[in-house]
Design a protein around this motif. Structure first.
Motif, short mmCIF file in Angstrom:
data_model
loop_
_atom_site.label_atom_id
_atom_site.label_comp_id
_atom_site.label_asym_id
_atom_site.label_seq_id
_atom_site.Cartn_x
_atom_site.Cartn_y
_atom_site.Cartn_z
N ASP A 87 125.51 29.87 101.22
CA ASP A 87 126.44 29.06 102.01
C ASP A 87 125.97 29.13 103.46
N ARG A 88 125.16 28.17 103.85
CA ARG A 88 124.50 28.23 105.16
C ARG A 88 125.51 28.24 106.31
N ALA A 89 126.56 27.43 106.21
CA ALA A 89 127.55 27.37 107.29
C ALA A 89 128.26 28.71 107.44
N ARG A 90 128.64 29.32 106.31
CA ARG A 90 129.32 30.61 106.38
C ARG A 90 128.39 31.68 106.96
N GLU A 91 127.13 31.67 106.51
CA GLU A 91 126.18 32.67 107.01
C GLU A 91 125.90 32.47 108.50
N ALA A 92 125.87 31.20 108.93
CA ALA A 92 125.67 30.93 110.35
C ALA A 92 126.81 31.51 111.18
N ARG A 93 128.04 31.43 110.66
CA ARG A 93 129.18 32.02 111.36
C ARG A 93 129.04 33.54 111.43
N ARG A 94 128.51 34.12 110.34
CA ARG A 94 128.31 35.58 110.34
C ARG A 94 127.24 35.98 111.37
N VAL A 95 126.23 35.16 111.51
CA VAL A 95 125.21 35.42 112.53
C VAL A 95 125.83 35.37 113.92
N GLU A 96 126.63 34.32 114.17
CA GLU A 96 127.28 34.17 115.47
C GLU A 96 128.17 35.37 115.77
N ALA A 97 128.87 35.86 114.76
CA ALA A 97 129.75 37.02 114.96
C ALA A 97 128.94 38.25 115.31
N THR A 98 127.79 38.42 114.66
CA THR A 98 126.92 39.56 114.97
C THR A 98 126.40 39.46 116.39
N LEU A 99 125.98 38.29 116.81
CA LEU A 99 125.49 38.09 118.17
C LEU A 99 126.58 38.40 119.19
N ALA A 100 127.78 37.95 118.92
CA ALA A 100 128.88 38.20 119.85
C ALA A 100 129.19 39.69 119.93
N ARG A 101 129.12 40.38 118.78
CA ARG A 101 129.46 41.81 118.75
C ARG A 101 128.51 42.65 119.61
N VAL A 102 127.25 42.26 119.64
CA VAL A 102 126.28 43.07 120.40
C VAL A 102 125.86 42.41 121.71
N GLY A 103 126.49 41.27 122.04
CA GLY A 103 126.24 40.65 123.33
C GLY A 103 124.88 40.02 123.48
N LEU A 104 124.35 39.41 122.41
CA LEU A 104 123.05 38.75 122.45
C LEU A 104 123.21 37.25 122.23
N ALA A 105 122.21 36.50 122.71
CA ALA A 105 122.20 35.05 122.50
C ALA A 105 120.85 34.65 121.94
N LEU A 106 120.86 33.75 120.95
CA LEU A 106 119.63 33.26 120.34
C LEU A 106 119.77 31.77 120.03
N PRO A 107 118.71 30.98 120.22
CA PRO A 107 118.74 29.57 119.82
C PRO A 107 118.48 29.46 118.32
N LEU A 108 119.54 29.35 117.52
CA LEU A 108 119.42 29.51 116.07
C LEU A 108 118.57 28.43 115.41
N GLU A 109 118.50 27.23 115.97
CA GLU A 109 117.73 26.17 115.32
C GLU A 109 116.30 26.08 115.83
N ALA A 110 115.94 26.90 116.80
CA ALA A 110 114.58 26.88 117.34
C ALA A 110 113.60 27.52 116.37
N ARG A 111 112.35 27.06 116.39
CA ARG A 111 111.31 27.70 115.57
C ARG A 111 110.89 29.02 116.21
N ILE A 112 110.59 29.99 115.37
CA ILE A 112 110.12 31.28 115.87
C ILE A 112 108.88 31.10 116.74
N ALA A 113 107.97 30.22 116.34
CA ALA A 113 106.73 30.01 117.08
C ALA A 113 106.98 29.53 118.51
N ASP A 114 108.16 28.95 118.77
CA ASP A 114 108.46 28.42 120.10
C ASP A 114 109.21 29.42 120.98
N LEU A 115 109.48 30.61 120.47
CA LEU A 115 110.23 31.61 121.22
C LEU A 115 109.32 32.49 122.07
N SER A 116 109.90 33.05 123.12
CA SER A 116 109.19 34.07 123.89
C SER A 116 109.13 35.37 123.08
#
Length: 525
Positions: free
Chosen positions: A120-149
């Motif tokens: 369930d991609r939508a549900r898992e995406a919400r779980r990712v967002e919750a994890t990011l919020a819990r530890v105070g991190l931000a990530l561009p979820l739709e970006a390709r890994i190759a395009d990240l710093s």
């Protein structure tokens, strides 16, 4: 900020190690190591390269099985036969090298292995967002890994582990490739993870990180635990003494702990005659395999007897600059000269003959042949000197290798030891020894020469680079370690998105300006 220790740390250890031993053939990697890892603690693991830190983490994570001793989780026996079993017991590990799928998105990488059956991609995406919020991190979820710093990729690795809600998080050299601001953010994340009741093990060589984040510290030496502290910030001198030989302590402490930022030397950096310019770079540009420009209009000079440091977040053109100067990548535009000779299209062999020493960014991929012996690797640039009628003079090569081993403090069982079996610090000292003993040597390119090295090895590397400078060698030092550049370089040039943002002397007053340039503030020069 210091990590907040939760009340849970007064309870039973999350993980107890008792008398852990691990041998690889005749080599005793771990010997009678005992350790308690508590919930709410950030436990820093220190020691020279080859001291057993990564081996201990890999034993805990099930990569290696111990030959002696016992491990317990919550009082129950724990002996994982694989990383999967470790994960099932609530243990996660972030390795030195990334394990991400470059062509997939951040979200897809985070979800790999996280769910069974229909996703369930939508549900898992919400779980990712919750994890990011819990530890105070931000990530561009739709970006390709190759395009990240590099820093963003490191965050993906950490979040991937945190999504499993581990009771113990192992971090093996996680800050080695991060910008200062990213290091601060990562340490804040470690503190928050610990405050939520997780035990955190942080393998690091950086004394400032230890002083800031550690609630406990253990020093390994030759596979044994030789020092412990429940107040690492107060005990830092004692911990450094335990990490390295006392003879190296003063130099290493000066480099890492005190960093007095001595003023630049007389005559540096710009008031030199043209004849003193050992490296001239004129409008150099480089593109990656997909045709994207990664380095643009780079123009700079390195003088004889000068160390010019290249600072910047990794992924901003430093690797491409190093690859062009090393003859590994063709320049898309511009030229460069060494001692007045146009070397823009020179091969690595031609650069060596012109007196260019190259310490590459990835010593394993292009700096050595890991399956060959130490003596063969030391002599790779000098084979013509030891060749007679098509035969190599092996005895003379071994004698020279022994001299270099002593001079550069390369620790191995002998010249015939397999290079890949040496510790990272000794491998790097061997590469440095080979390049610094070129005759003639006009210019040294040193790209990330201390990455992954312990405090003693770092001091040794810079001692030899400084000695080369005093002999009149011009040095271009590319490093993601700003503190090291501030301590060693005569001048610092900052790259951002492939362009030079500015250049200044490494005075303490210029540190904020350098940091701003690294973040892209201001106009490229």
């Amino acid at each position: 900020m210091n990590a907040v220790v939760s009340p849970a740390s007064a309870a039973a250890p999350v993980l107890s190690l008792e008398g852990i031993g691990k041998r690889f053939g005749a080599f005793q990697a771990l010997d009678d190591v005992s350790l308690d890892l508590m919930a709410g603690d950030v436990h820093c693991l220190l020691g020279e390269n080859g001291a057993g830190k990564s081996t201990l983490c890999n034993v805990i994570f099930g990569v290696h099985q111990p030959d002696a001793g016992a491990m317990r989780i919550g009082g129950a026996a724990y002996r994982p036969r694989s990383p999967r079993e470790a994960i099932e017991h609530g243990i996660a590990m972030v390795h030195q090298h990334f394990s991400l799928v470059d062509d997939a998105s951040v979200l897809d990488n985070l979800l790999l292995g996280q769910a069974r059956g229909k996703l369930d991609r939508a549900r898992e995406a919400r779980r990712v967002e919750a994890t990011l919020a819990r530890v105070g991190l931000a990530l561009p979820l739709e970006a390709r890994i190759a395009d990240l710093s590099v820093g963003e990729r490191q965050r993906v690795e950490i979040v991937k582990c945190l999504m499993r809600e581990p009771r113990l998080l192992l971090l093996d050299e996680p800050t080695a490739v991060l910008l200062p601001a990213e290091i601060d953010a990562l340490l804040d994340t470690c503190a928050r993870v610990a405050a939520n009741g997780c035990a955190v093990v942080l393998v690091t060589h950086k004394l400032k990180e230890i002083c800031r984040i550690a609630t406990h510290a253990t020093v390994l030496q030759s596979g044994r635990a030789v020092a412990r502290s429940e107040a690492p910030a107060s005990d830092i001198d004692r911990l450094v003494d335990a990490m390295i030989r006392r003879a190296a302590h003063a130099e290493a402490a000066d480099l890492h702990a005190r960093l007095s930022l001595a003023p630049p030397r007389e005559g540096s950096p710009w008031s030199r005659a043209l004849s003193e310019e050992v490296l001239q770079i004129d409008g150099l540009a480089a593109r990656d395999a997909e045709g994207v420009t990664r380095l643009s209009d780079c123009t700079l000079v390195v003088n004889r007897g000068e160390i010019v440091g290249i600072a910047g977040v990794e992924g901003n053109g430093q690797s491409e600059l190093g690859a062009v100067l090393a003859g590994m990548t063709a320049a898309a535009a511009g030229r460069f000269f060494v001692a007045g000779q146009d070397m823009t299209r020179a091969t690595p062999r031609e650069l060596t003959r012109a007196g260019v020493g190259i310490v590459p960014e990835d010593r394993h991929a292009v700096g050595c042949v890991s399956g060959m012996s130490l003596v063969d690797n030391l002599m790779l640039n000098h084979l013509d000197r030891y060749s007679r009628a098509g035969w190599l003079q092996r005895r003379a090569m071994r004698e020279r290798a022994l001299e270099l081993m002593e001079r550069f403090d390369i620790r191995a069982s002998g010249p015939d030891a397999i290079f890949g079996g040496l510790s990272g610090g000794n491998q790097q000292k061997a590469v440095l020894a080979r390049e610094l003993t070129l005759d003639p040597l006009h210019f040294l390119l040193a790209a990330q020469p201390t990455r992954g090295l312990d405090v003693g090895a770092v001091a040794a590397v810079y001692r030899h680079i400084r000695a080369a400078r005093e002999r009149g060698v011009g040095v271009l030092l590319i490093s993601s370690e700003l503190d090291e550049l501030m301590s060693v370089a005569d001048r610092i040039v900052v790259l951002y998105r492939g362009r030079i943002m500015g250049s200044c002397t490494p005075e303490a007053a210029n540190r904020a300006r350098i940091g701003a340039w690294m973040a892209g503030a201001g106009e490229p020069q």
